[in-house]
Design an enzyme around this catalytic site. Structure first.
Site, PDB file in Angstrom:
ATOM      1  N   HIS A  26       0.803  -1.228   0.000  1.00  0.00           N
ATOM      2  CA  HIS A  26       0.000   0.000   0.000  1.00  0.00           C
ATOM      3  C   HIS A  26       0.835   1.277   0.000  1.00  0.00           C
ATOM      4  CE1 HIS A  26      -2.093  -3.292   2.238  1.00  0.00           C
ATOM      5  NE2 HIS A  26      -2.924  -3.108   1.230  1.00  0.00           N
ATOM      6  N   CYS A  27       1.968   1.277  -0.703  1.00  0.00           N
ATOM      7  CA  CYS A  27       2.833   2.468  -0.797  1.00  0.00           C
ATOM      8  C   CYS A  27       3.228   3.010   0.561  1.00  0.00           C
ATOM      9  CB  CYS A  27       2.153   3.603  -1.580  1.00  0.00           C
ATOM     10  SG  CYS A  27       1.685   3.166  -3.230  1.00  0.00           S
ATOM     11  N   ALA A  28       3.299   2.137   1.568  1.00  0.00           N
ATOM     12  CA  ALA A  28       3.646   2.617   2.913  1.00  0.00           C
ATOM     13  C   ALA A  28       4.626   1.635   3.553  1.00  0.00           C
ATOM     14  CB  ALA A  28       2.383   2.771   3.760  1.00  0.00           C
TER      15      ALA A  28
END
Ligand SMILES: Cc1ncc(COP(=O)(O)O)c(C=O)c1O
Lengths: 384, 79
Positions: free
Chosen positions: A337-339
């Protein structure tokens, strides 16, 4: 089909959104503010109305201090690269999206001091923010709600703290604008980066940066170019919104965004929040009763937006997501999740997790149907 | 968007930003003051944006109603 990927982009959109975009293209799709003829004026009015709606929704005192961008990422880049210079210090948390982390890493390589506060169990302690402040601290930047766990950051406390110390406070509202009340004035927020295509129900390619009074006049623009005003000068204007809006805007997208904002305003953020809270509670409760399901983030739905990530023991998140889609047409998002730092903090790096993210159009029966499939998957994993 | 009488002498309100002219338009519409957004006449300014044409007789009321600093009003001049 069950769409549980609203944290990536909300779907479906209210009918009024594509209708407004088609109407804009057919009836007034001229360049907003470049030409002074009737079609250009009409296009300019559509854009101005969208500014007013954004300002009203986010508790900003001045619609002209809403600068449109193509998404939250661009808005965050405008804020971070525009404000921070070598020697400055900025405080953030490990729960942030790459749209905050990557610009900060870039700035760090150029002499900006960056403190990334750890968040045990995904929760940020406001006292840790207070302790991290140095004489050089220029900015605190935090996501309002995590796109991994849905957890709410202590925005109110941090806002108060930052204001008392004369430090600017920037909030990444990509996961909250439209589904959580935001009042920049009351919450002491100086900059809000929002995206149009999630809980504001607009199209992709829309977003913006809202500048409170203290932030105005402090940002170096990322882009310079035509703005339709001050054409007699080859210097970028220093007034808002023109200073931060070089080039023709995505006016057709903004027309759609205005319709999405009208939908949110009509339903009210509070009613959307109540709806999503009830669904989130139902989902959390159901997942808790499934053996082998590990839920990330806070137990109480009230401490999150409608985002729930989980893993099933003995199965990779991508297997689970594929099975959900193939068996029951459930669309969600598996992975990091791009995190990356958030997943490291939560102990789910590099594997990631399955994320269900809900919106205004999801229903309780969809939650029940999805839980049924998750339960089957957990049983089949045990049997394997 | 009421047009002015052709006989009436006009003035124009100049703004630094096109979007501020649109904000001002809404204020004058709310107060029912006759006005029209037009392209800035070249003999007044070489800015390529819009300005608000008003009746010259209304200029004092317009001055009172528009927050000059916030909207970046650059002047009210006869047309
Ligand atoms: C917390 C958070 N910040 C920023 C973004 C970036 O939004 P956008 O892709 O619209 O730039 C997202 C979503 O992708 C997000 O979840």
């Amino acid at each position: 089909m069950i769409y549980f990927d609203n944290a990536a982009t909300s779907w479906p959109k209210p009918d009024a959104v594509p209708e407004a975009m088609a109407r804009f293209l057919r009836e007034c799709g001229a360049n907003p503010g470049r030409s002074g003829h009737a079609l250009s004026i009409q296009a300019g009015r559509v854009v101005y109305e969208a500014r007013e709606r954004v300002a009203r929704l986010l508790g900003l005192d001045d619609p002209l201090s809403v600068a449109f961008t193509k998404n939250a990422t661009e808005a965050l880049n405008v804020a971070l690269l525009g404000l921070l210079a070598p020697g400055d210090h900025v405080i953030t948390s490990v729960m942030e999206h790459n749209s905050v982390l990557r610009p900060l890493r870039h700035l760090e390589e150029r002499g900006v001091g960056v403190t990334r506060l750890p968040c045990p169990e995904g929760a940020l302690d406001p006292a840790a923010v207070a302790r991290a402040i140095t004489p050089g601290t220029r900015l605190v930047v935090l996501g309002h709600a995590s796109n991994v766990t849905g957890a709410l950051a202590p925005i109110g406390e941090v806002g108060e703290l930052a204001r008392a110390r004369g430090i600017l406070f920037c909030v990444d509202a990509a996961q909250s604008a439209g589904c959580l009340p935001i009042d920049m004035g009351a919450m002491n927020i100086d900059l809000v980066a929002f995206t149009g295509h999630k809980a504001l129900y607009g199209p992709q390619g829309t977003g913006g940066l809202c500048l409170g009074e203290r932030a105005r006049g402090k940002l170096r623009p990322l882009l310079r170019g035509g703005t339709g005003s001050a054409s007699d000068s080859d210097t970028q204007p220093d007034f808002l919104p023109d200073a931060l809006e070089a080039g023709t805007l995505n006016a057709v997208g903004i027309a759609g965004l205005a319709a999405g904002l009208a939908f949110v305003e009509e339903r009210t953020v509070e009613a959307i929040r109540r709806h999503e809270l009830a669904l989130t509670e139902r989902l959390l409760e159901g997942l808790r009763s499934i053996p082998g399901a590990r839920i990330l983030g806070p137990g109480a739905a009230a401490r999150r937006v409608a985002v729930v990530s989980f893993n099933l023991e003995g199965q990779s998140c991508s297997e689970v997501a594929t099975a959900l889609e193939e068996r029951a047409g459930i669309y969600c998002r598996a992975g990091l999740h791009c995190a990356p730092l958030a997943h490291r903090q939560l102990g789910t790096f590099p594997e990631g997790a399955v994320r269900f993210s809900l919106g205004a159009f999801n229903t309780a029966s969809q939650i029940d149907a999805a839980l049924e499939v998750v339960r089957e998957l957990s049983v089949s994993a045990k049997g394997a | 968007m009421s047009s002015c009488d052709a006989e009436t002498p006009y003035g124009v309100v100049l703004f630094r930003s096109v979007q501020a002219a649109l904000a001002a338009e809404k204020i004058l519409a709310g107060e029912k003051i006759a006005h029209k957004l037009i392209a800035v006449p070249r003999h007044i300014s070489s800015n390529c944006g819009f300005c608000l044409r008003i009746q010259w007789a209304d200029r004092e009321a317009v001055e009172r109603l528009l927050p000059a600093e916030k909207l970046g009003v650059e002047g009210i001049v006869p047309l």
